[in-house]
Enzyme design. Structure first.
Site, PDB file in Angstrom:
ATOM      1  N   HIS A 278       0.877  -1.203  -0.169  1.00 16.36           N
ATOM      2  CA  HIS A 278      -0.087   0.036  -0.058  1.00 16.36           C
ATOM      3  C   HIS A 278       0.890   1.301   0.038  1.00 16.36           C
ATOM      4  CE1 HIS A 278      -2.832   3.040   1.771  1.00 16.36           C
ATOM      5  NE2 HIS A 278      -3.841   1.885   1.466  1.00 16.36           N
TER       6      HIS A 278
ATOM      7  N   ASP B  38       2.870  -4.604   8.095  1.00 17.27           N
ATOM      8  CA  ASP B  38       1.604  -3.848   7.912  1.00 17.27           C
ATOM      9  C   ASP B  38       0.565  -5.050   8.148  1.00 17.27           C
ATOM     10  OD1 ASP B  38      -0.572  -2.558   7.076  1.00 17.27           O
ATOM     11  OD2 ASP B  38       0.426  -1.734   5.137  1.00 17.27           O
TER      12      ASP B  38
HETATM   13  C1  LIG Z   1      -5.641   0.580   4.595  1.00 20.95           C
HETATM   14  C2  LIG Z   1      -4.294   0.038   4.795  1.00 20.95           C
HETATM   15  C3  LIG Z   1      -3.355   1.031   5.053  1.00 20.95           C
HETATM   16  C4  LIG Z   1      -3.489   2.364   5.231  1.00 20.95           C
HETATM   17  O1  LIG Z   1      -4.260   2.266   6.577  1.00 20.95           O
HETATM   18  P1  LIG Z   1      -5.074   3.606   7.132  1.00 20.95           P
HETATM   19  O2  LIG Z   1      -6.083   3.441   8.166  1.00 20.95           O
HETATM   20  O3  LIG Z   1      -5.652   4.569   6.017  1.00 20.95           O
HETATM   21  O4  LIG Z   1      -3.753   4.469   7.959  1.00 20.95           O
HETATM   22  C5  LIG Z   1      -1.947   0.522   5.060  1.00 20.95           C
HETATM   23  N1  LIG Z   1      -1.638  -0.702   4.483  1.00 20.95           N
HETATM   24  C6  LIG Z   1      -2.453  -1.490   4.015  1.00 20.95           C
HETATM   25  C7  LIG Z   1      -2.347  -3.012   3.456  1.00 20.95           C
HETATM   26  C8  LIG Z   1      -4.052  -1.050   4.059  1.00 20.95           C
HETATM   27  O5  LIG Z   1      -4.834  -2.034   3.784  1.00 20.95           O
END
Ligand SMILES: *Cc1c(COP(=O)(O)O)cnc(C)c1O
Length: 406
Positions: A121, A198
């Site tokens: 992302h 993440d």
């Molecule tokens: C949604 C998402 C993000 C960002 O999350 P936020 O809630 O917008 O800070 C980062 N990485 C992945 C894989 C996501 O799905």
């Protein structure tokens, strides 16, 4: 017992209509819907215990502090962190990654290397690029194959003594790919590199065990796991959190302030400057309680059924191509697809007219779209509160859109 009708009744929004049709919500990868327990708890907090935390001697401040810290402990138990002070409240995944990247500015030297994957992302790309600009470190990218899976042999080639941090997602938001993060973490540790995972797309579907994974950092967002927006968690190993400098200065994060020198508070407060999202932090605990009451075993069983059913039905449509792993055990309940000759956006607009919410576009992962040479995809992402009947509506909606557009 998993009673889908009872579960659906917990989510008030699922009974509303959109464009005269019952809502079919398949944009769970962007944010999840909220159960009544979560919505009620928000009002309950403001009706009954609103006060600032960690400062007051008065009863309300104590109640708010106790609830906030009890939620932190609940989240520690949920992810199996060793210590409660390794669990930091943030505003979301993006904030957590930026906090860590910013902290590494004091550690990296020119020529040091940061590894991310081609599946990330933008939130897990851009903070590292900014860090490279500041430090002279070099960003390297683990490539993917045609199935949207990481090429592990290439990862091993990229790892070196210069690698200081590896940042990869647990599950890809654009394709649903479930990455073999345990293997990635172990390989990185052989080179003494730190690993940030993440977990934004993983935490809605599974319970991560950060000690078993042995990751150095694990980040996720509250709003994707039935909690409020503006909440999130950064787990960090105590040794790393002690090593990194504070991200923001302000109240709450200090031990002693003078104009000559300021000393910082102990963990976790060192990283929690200012008044946090108190209600959000408390209610994130409520959301996690809710998910655990449903049960991650039940969640996975329901979502696997939906994924298999939807994959089979959608692939019956001529010209429809699904991007991502073909082995469904290597992905979660996300279907990213295109139809020959039709722009994903147009399909999304027509589906919306039928009350069906999907995501179209690059899903904040443009490098994946470039890899497949496509402008974007239609992404249907399922949750445990979705049903096969809703998938039937999606499939007939896509067929109708295809007829109208071709
Ligand atoms: C949604 C998402 C993000 C960002 O999350 P936020 O809630 O917008 O800070 C980062 N990485 C992945 C894989 C996501 O799905």
């Amino acid at each position: 017992m998993f009673d889908i009708q009872k579960i659906r009744a917990d989510f008030p929004i699922l009974s509303r209509q959109i464009n005269g049709r019952p809502l079919v919500y398949f944009d769970n990868g962007a944010t999840s819907q909220k159960p009544k327990a979560v919505i009620d708890e928000i009002a309950e907090y403001y009706n009954e215990i609103n006060a600032n935390i960690h400062r007051g001697v008065h009863t309300l401040s104590q109640l708010a502090t106790d609830a906030y810290e009890a939620s932190r402990e609940k989240i520690r138990a949920h992810i199996n962190a060793e210590f409660t002070h390794e669990v930091l409240f943030t505003s979301g995944t993006t904030f957590g990654i930026n906090l860590v990247a910013n902290g590494f500015a004091s550690i990296l030297k020119p020529g040091d290397e940061i590894l991310v994957s081609a599946l990330e992302h933008h939130s897990n790309i851009v903070p590292w690029q900014l860090l490279c600009e500041r430090t002279g470190a070099i960003l390297k990218v683990i490539p993917i194959d045609e199935n949207g899976e990481l090429i592990l042999s290439e990862y091993e080639k990229l790892l070196s003594d210069n690698t200081k941090i590896v940042a990869v997602n647990h599950i890809s938001n654009a394709l649903g790919t479930l990455n073999p993060i345990k293997a990635l973490i172990d390989k990185a540790h052989e080179k003494s590199a730190a690993v940030l995972i993440d977990g934004a797309q993983a935490t809605p579907h599974l319970k991560p065990d950060v000690q078993e994974l042995d990751c150095d950092f694990y980040v996720f967002s509250g709003h994707k796991i039935c909690g409020p927006t503006g909440t999130g968690i950064l787990y960090g190993k105590e040794s790393w959190l002690n090593k990194l400098p504070p991200y923001q200065g302000g109240g709450e994060m200090i031990r002693e302030v003078s104009f000559e020198k300021t000393t910082y508070a102990d963990l976790p407060h060192k990283f929690e400057a200012g008044t946090p999202n108190i209600e959000g932090g408390i209610v994130l605990g409520t959301a996690i309680d809710y998910l655990n009451a449903v049960g991650f075993g039940n969640i996975q069983e329901q979502e696997r059924d939906l994924l298999a059913y939807a994959t089979e039905k959608l692939l019956e449509i001529e010209g429809l191509k699904i991007f991502g792993p073909t082995d469904l055990s290597r992905k979660t309940a996300v279907i990213s697809f295109n139809i020959d000759g039709i722009h994903p956006y147009d399909i999304g607009v027509i589906l919306d007219k039928m009350g069906i919410a999907v995501r179209t576009g690059h899903h904040c992962a443009q490098p994946i779209m470039s890899f497949f040479c496509i402008p974007g995809t239609v992404r249907a992402s399922f949750s445990f509160y979705n049903t096969r009947e809703e998938i039937d509506l999606l499939v007939s909606g896509v067929k109708k859109a295809k007829m109208m557009l071709s």
